[in-house]
Design a protein around this motif. Structure first.
Motif, short mmCIF file in Angstrom:
data_model
loop_
_atom_site.label_atom_id
_atom_site.label_comp_id
_atom_site.label_asym_id
_atom_site.label_seq_id
_atom_site.Cartn_x
_atom_site.Cartn_y
_atom_site.Cartn_z
N LYS A 6 12.62 4.98 -6.92
CA LYS A 6 13.03 2.85 -6.93
C LYS A 6 11.68 2.91 -5.54
O LYS A 6 12.10 1.83 -4.53
N ALA A 7 10.19 2.86 -5.82
CA ALA A 7 9.21 2.83 -5.07
C ALA A 7 9.48 1.26 -5.40
O ALA A 7 10.05 0.36 -6.07
N GLU A 8 8.95 1.02 -4.33
CA GLU A 8 9.27 -0.62 -3.79
C GLU A 8 7.76 -1.79 -4.40
O GLU A 8 6.32 -0.92 -2.94
N ASN A 9 7.03 -2.73 -4.79
CA ASN A 9 5.80 -3.39 -4.72
C ASN A 9 4.43 -2.28 -5.14
O ASN A 9 3.86 -2.22 -4.59
N ILE A 10 4.56 -1.65 -6.13
CA ILE A 10 3.83 -0.97 -6.10
C ILE A 10 2.38 -1.78 -7.09
O ILE A 10 2.42 -2.76 -7.80
N VAL A 11 1.34 -1.24 -6.07
CA VAL A 11 0.31 -1.96 -6.84
C VAL A 11 -0.71 -0.63 -6.76
O VAL A 11 -1.15 0.46 -6.18
N VAL A 12 -1.59 -1.14 -7.86
CA VAL A 12 -3.00 0.23 -8.63
C VAL A 12 -4.12 -1.20 -7.99
O VAL A 12 -4.49 -2.02 -9.15
N LEU A 13 -5.06 -0.69 -7.21
CA LEU A 13 -6.02 -0.93 -7.11
C LEU A 13 -7.39 -0.12 -7.69
O LEU A 13 -7.45 0.79 -7.70
N ASP A 14 -8.11 -0.78 -8.23
CA ASP A 14 -9.19 0.15 -9.02
C ASP A 14 -10.53 -0.69 -8.42
O ASP A 14 -10.84 -1.79 -7.74
N LEU A 15 -11.06 0.99 -7.64
CA LEU A 15 -12.53 1.02 -6.25
C LEU A 15 -13.46 1.71 -6.97
O LEU A 15 -14.16 1.94 -6.19
N ARG A 16 -12.92 2.00 -8.32
CA ARG A 16 -14.75 2.40 -9.26
C ARG A 16 -15.14 1.62 -8.53
O ARG A 16 -17.05 2.43 -8.65
N GLU A 17 -15.75 0.03 -8.67
CA GLU A 17 -17.11 -0.64 -8.47
C GLU A 17 -17.74 -0.47 -6.86
O GLU A 17 -18.49 -0.66 -6.77
N ILE A 18 -16.45 -0.01 -6.12
CA ILE A 18 -16.93 0.00 -5.17
C ILE A 18 -16.64 0.98 -3.37
O ILE A 18 -16.64 0.70 -2.79
N SER A 19 -15.93 2.03 -4.03
CA SER A 19 -16.31 2.80 -3.65
C SER A 19 -16.87 4.35 -3.66
O SER A 19 -17.13 4.56 -5.51
N THR A 20 -17.07 4.64 -2.97
CA THR A 20 -17.86 6.25 -3.60
C THR A 20 -17.03 7.82 -3.56
O THR A 20 -16.99 9.01 -4.53
N PHE A 21 -15.82 7.70 -2.89
CA PHE A 21 -14.43 8.71 -2.55
C PHE A 21 -12.90 8.99 -3.34
O PHE A 21 -12.67 9.59 -3.30
N THR A 22 -13.09 7.70 -4.04
CA THR A 22 -12.27 7.72 -5.02
C THR A 22 -12.35 6.48 -6.49
O THR A 22 -12.95 5.64 -5.74
N ASP A 23 -11.52 6.57 -6.95
CA ASP A 23 -11.75 5.39 -8.80
C ASP A 23 -10.47 4.61 -8.05
O ASP A 23 -10.89 3.39 -8.62
#
Length: 108
Positions: A6-23
């Motif tokens: 029952k987690a609320e307001n789940i968001v997935v951010l795609d960081l592949r183009e702007i981060s070097t430490f995670t996708d």
């Protein structure tokens, strides 16, 4: 997995183009410390049992109102509602596209 607890307001951010430490960042909220612990525990347990995947690092605890599960390519942030508003990761990473996602239970 977070939705199963029952987690609320789940968001997935795609960081592949702007981060070097995670996708990807997965960010979700809990309404209480026990729920925060349950969400993080469900993710850890199911990834271990179902996929033999373990977090490279886990930081925080329910009383801190923010738990981070680092799976290298994916970093999961489980926040208490008020802490999520305070840290506002979605705004901090506002250039990252949001991905549509669907609960595994919705496939049946």
């Amino acid at each position: 997995m977070a939705a199963d607890k029952k987690a609320e307001n789940i968001v997935v951010l795609d960081l592949r183009e702007i981060s070097t430490f995670t996708d990807f960042f997965v960010i979700c909220s809990a309404g209480s410390e026990p729920q925060l612990k349950a969400i993080a525990g469900e993710i850890e347990t199911r990834l271990k049992q179902d996929h033999d995947v373990r977090a490279a690092a886990v930081d925080g605890f329910p009383a801190s109102q923010w738990i981070v599960l680092d799976y290298l390519q994916v970093v999961v942030h489980v926040f208490h509602r008020e802490k999520r508003d305070f840290y506002s990761l979605e705004d901090l990473w506002g250039d990252a596209p949001r991905l549509a996602w669907e609960s595994a239970g919705a496939e049946s």
